[in-house]
Every structure is written in C-alpha cells, then in structure tokens.
Write an enzyme that holds these catalytic residues in place. Structure first.
Site, PDB file in Angstrom:
ATOM      1  N   SER A 206       0.797  -1.242   0.000  1.00  0.00           N
ATOM      2  CA  SER A 206       0.000   0.000   0.000  1.00  0.00           C
ATOM      3  C   SER A 206       0.824   1.285   0.000  1.00  0.00           C
ATOM      4  O   SER A 206       0.279   2.351  -0.276  1.00  0.00           O
ATOM      5  CB  SER A 206      -0.929   0.026   1.209  1.00  0.00           C
ATOM      6  OG  SER A 206      -2.154  -0.568   0.868  1.00  0.00           O
TER       7      SER A 206
ATOM      8  N   TYR B 183      -4.057   3.293   7.601  1.00  0.00           N
ATOM      9  CA  TYR B 183      -5.350   2.598   7.593  1.00  0.00           C
ATOM     10  C   TYR B 183      -6.279   3.250   8.626  1.00  0.00           C
ATOM     11  O   TYR B 183      -6.176   4.447   8.884  1.00  0.00           O
ATOM     12  CB  TYR B 183      -5.181   1.096   7.878  1.00  0.00           C
ATOM     13  CG  TYR B 183      -4.193   0.401   6.981  1.00  0.00           C
ATOM     14  CD1 TYR B 183      -4.386   0.339   5.613  1.00  0.00           C
ATOM     15  CD2 TYR B 183      -3.059  -0.207   7.501  1.00  0.00           C
ATOM     16  CE1 TYR B 183      -3.484  -0.329   4.790  1.00  0.00           C
ATOM     17  CE2 TYR B 183      -2.150  -0.871   6.678  1.00  0.00           C
ATOM     18  CZ  TYR B 183      -2.370  -0.919   5.329  1.00  0.00           C
ATOM     19  OH  TYR B 183      -1.485  -1.566   4.513  1.00  0.00           O
TER      20      TYR B 183
ATOM     21  N   TYR C 241      -1.969  -2.819 -10.967  1.00  0.00           N
ATOM     22  CA  TYR C 241      -2.051  -2.618  -9.518  1.00  0.00           C
ATOM     23  C   TYR C 241      -1.181  -3.624  -8.751  1.00  0.00           C
ATOM     24  O   TYR C 241      -0.455  -3.253  -7.817  1.00  0.00           O
ATOM     25  CB  TYR C 241      -3.511  -2.719  -9.065  1.00  0.00           C
ATOM     26  CG  TYR C 241      -3.690  -2.586  -7.564  1.00  0.00           C
ATOM     27  CD1 TYR C 241      -3.618  -1.339  -6.946  1.00  0.00           C
ATOM     28  CD2 TYR C 241      -3.916  -3.706  -6.765  1.00  0.00           C
ATOM     29  CE1 TYR C 241      -3.780  -1.217  -5.562  1.00  0.00           C
ATOM     30  CE2 TYR C 241      -4.081  -3.589  -5.387  1.00  0.00           C
ATOM     31  CZ  TYR C 241      -4.011  -2.339  -4.799  1.00  0.00           C
ATOM     32  OH  TYR C 241      -4.166  -2.224  -3.435  1.00  0.00           O
TER      33      TYR C 241
HETATM   34  N1  GLU Z   1      -1.622  -5.280  -2.481  1.00  0.00           N
HETATM   35  C1  GLU Z   1      -2.332  -5.173  -1.260  1.00  0.00           C
HETATM   36  C2  GLU Z   1      -3.828  -5.284  -1.492  1.00  0.00           C
HETATM   37  O1  GLU Z   1      -4.358  -4.653  -2.327  1.00  0.00           O
HETATM   38  C3  GLU Z   1      -1.990  -3.879  -0.601  1.00  0.00           C
HETATM   39  C4  GLU Z   1      -2.709  -3.733   0.699  1.00  0.00           C
HETATM   40  C5  GLU Z   1      -1.929  -2.984   1.718  1.00  0.00           C
HETATM   41  O2  GLU Z   1      -0.704  -2.966   1.741  1.00  0.00           O
HETATM   42  O3  GLU Z   1      -2.618  -2.412   2.561  1.00  0.00           O
HETATM   43  O4  GLU Z   1      -4.511  -6.013  -0.832  1.00  0.00           O
END
Ligand code: GLU
Length: 309
Positions: A65, A245, A193
């Site tokens: 993320s 988050y 992505y």
């Molecule tokens: N590639 C991960 C996803 O989309 C990233 C999530 C993250 O690092 O919070 O689930």
C-alpha cells in the site's frame, strides 16, 4: 535533535523488536507469508545526504500500500487535481483498507480516499499509457527518480501471487466498473495494480522517498524538484489522515508525522523539513500496520520530538 549513530538507532530497534511476538505476517497474499516476523530494518535519510540505518538494510521488501502514495502523486501530475478528485474523495474512513461497505453508501459511487483499495484501484486505472506494461514502466520510472536508484523493479513472484488471489480487489473493480468509475478491462487494472504493489526496495530507498516528501517534493541531494509542492502537500495530508489505515488517528496522536504503511510491513515516513524514514517489519497488528515499525516510530518520536502537531 537527531539520531546520529547506528548504535543509538539499534537500541530503539532492539526495544521495538520485542513486540514482534504480538503481530502476524500477512498471508492473504501467499508470497508475503514467507516473511520472517522478527525482521526489523530502518533507515533515516537526512537532507545533507547522511544516512543512519539499523537492521538488514539490504533486504528488499515490496511496497504494497505504500505504492498508493506514489501512484497518486504521478496521477495528480498527469491529470491534475480536478480530474482525479472527481473520481476519488478526500475523506478518511474508519473501515479496513479493503472494505467494500462504504462504496454502496455513496451516491454517485466514489471511493472515500485514494489510500483504501477501492480508491487506489481508481488511481492506478488513471495512470496514462497504451498498455499495462507502459503504465507500470512509467510508474517505475517515477519511483527511480524518487529514490535516485535506477535498479528499482517489481517482484514477479509477489505480483503473480497477488494477481492470482486478488478476489476482493477484483470485486471492488467490478463494482466500480458497473458504476462507470473504472472504464477499462478489470484484469488490466489488476495487472498494473499488483505489479505496483510488488515494487520492491530496501529501507534506504524507502527513506529517500520519505525525504523527498519531507522536503516538499525536492530531492535535496540533487536539488531537483521531483513533484510540485502542492502535490507533495496533498500526498502528505493523505498520509496524515489515512496513511495508517483505520489507525491513522491514533498514529497521529502517538507519532505525529505523515506516514504510509503497507501489508508487507513497510512504513514510509516524512518528517517535514527534517528527514525521511523507511522501515520494514513484517509482523502486523490487527489493522495491518507493522507492529514493530509503529513501536519504533513511537520511540523515535518521543526521543527526538518528531510530532508536527
Ligand atoms: N496489495 C495489497 C492489497 O491490495 C496492498 C494492501 C496494503 O498494503 O494495505 O490487498
């Protein structure tokens, strides 16, 4: 006051490492499950080029993320604020990063911010290019300019592992496509992505990116402006309001710096005007943040009064 020596930093790392036993490595992306929860590496990059680091500073870890802040900066440069924020909002959410719940509640449909997966998928789909390859290469070129490291690339293994298991992100994309927010082929969005999330680097590279944000978009080592001041500020604001988050509020109180985390255990920090910081500690807390990384930042913030508030 700043941390000047490896020994000083190592003491904080040793103290923070104790908390690894309370965390868990992310394994919903199978390749990430191989990480050692007891690893903890950190680098601090100062504007004069001095770097202090502790732990395995050569270990490369994927951004996950953290890459969302970089794709956002790129897309803002390519398309401008108006176009981007027509499709994705600016408000934090108390929901987990991969939640679909709020999407159903907004009319017209608009992901709340670019740091949750729904918003990040929209941002990635806005990267201009004629093919997924062209778009990921454009993003990689930007990351190379941010780190000053021409060798940055993505992990094929981690990208593939996520692509093959990204059921939830696929659902988010299809929902967004149904509502006309994403216009293209969902598999192509996911291709870009998952490669974006699998871009890998050391904590030193990560700290160097943090330094560019800390210096409002200028790389102080080359005096080159990598992004406009306004865009660096927008990204830092998202880092403060949604970077950790649904624990961003608590982090703002306990640490008080713009930061972005990823489920690989990485944290990118930018201490405004002072330094950039890069951390990798794969043991995660229940919100998906590096448990040892957060502890380390709390210790550093207290010792060197890092809070911007
Ligand atoms: N590639 C991960 C996803 O989309 C990233 C999530 C993250 O690092 O919070 O689930």
């Amino acid at each position: 006051m700043k941390c000047k020596s490896v020994e000083e930093l190592q003491q904080f790392v040793d103290e923070a490492k104790i908390y690894a036993k309370f965390g868990k490595v992310a394994d919903y992306i199978p390749a990430l499950g191989k990480a050692n929860p007891n690893d903890l590496s950190v680098a601090i990059y100062y504007p004069d080029g001095t770097v202090v680091y502790a732990g395995d500073s050569k270990r490369k870890v994927t951004l996950q993320s953290i890459s969302k802040i970089i794709s956002l900066a790129l897309v803002l440069m390519e398309r401008g604020e108006k176009d981007v924020f027509e499709k994705v909002g600016m408000e934090p959410t108390g929901d987990p990063f991969n939640s679909i719940a709020k999407l159903e509640e907004t009319a017209p449909v608009k992901p709340l911010n670019p740091m949750i997966n729904a918003g990040a998928l929209v941002v990635t789909h806005l990267i201009r290019g004629n093919s997924p390859e062209e778009r990921i290469h454009k993003l990689l070129a930007f990351v190379k300019s941010l780190t000053g490291n021409p060798n940055i690339t993505y992990s094929e293994e981690v990208a593939k592992s996520e692509f093959n298991t990204a059921y939830l992100n696929r659902s988010l994309c299809y929902f967004l496509k149904q509502h006309g927010i994403i216009a293209e082929n969902v598999e192509e969005v996911l291709d870009v992505y998952t490669k974006q999330c699998a871009i890998e680097m050391t904590c030193l590279d990560l700290a160097r990116i943090g330094l560019v944000f800390a210096m409002d978009g200028v790389d102080p080592l080359t005096s080159k402006r990598i992004m406009p001041l306004r865009i660096a500020r927008i990204c830092k604001t998202f880092m403060v309001t949604c970077g950790m988050y649904n624990a961003s509020g608590e982090f703002a109180i306990k640490v008080g710096i713009p930061a972005k985390s990823g489920v690989s255990g990485g944290i990118l920090g930018a201490v405004p005007g002072r330094f950039g910081i890069g951390i990798f500690g794969p043991a995660l807390d229940e919100k998906g943040n590096s448990i040892t990384g957060i502890k380390l930042l709390e210790l550093l913030s207290e010792k060197y009064s890092l809070s911007m508030f």
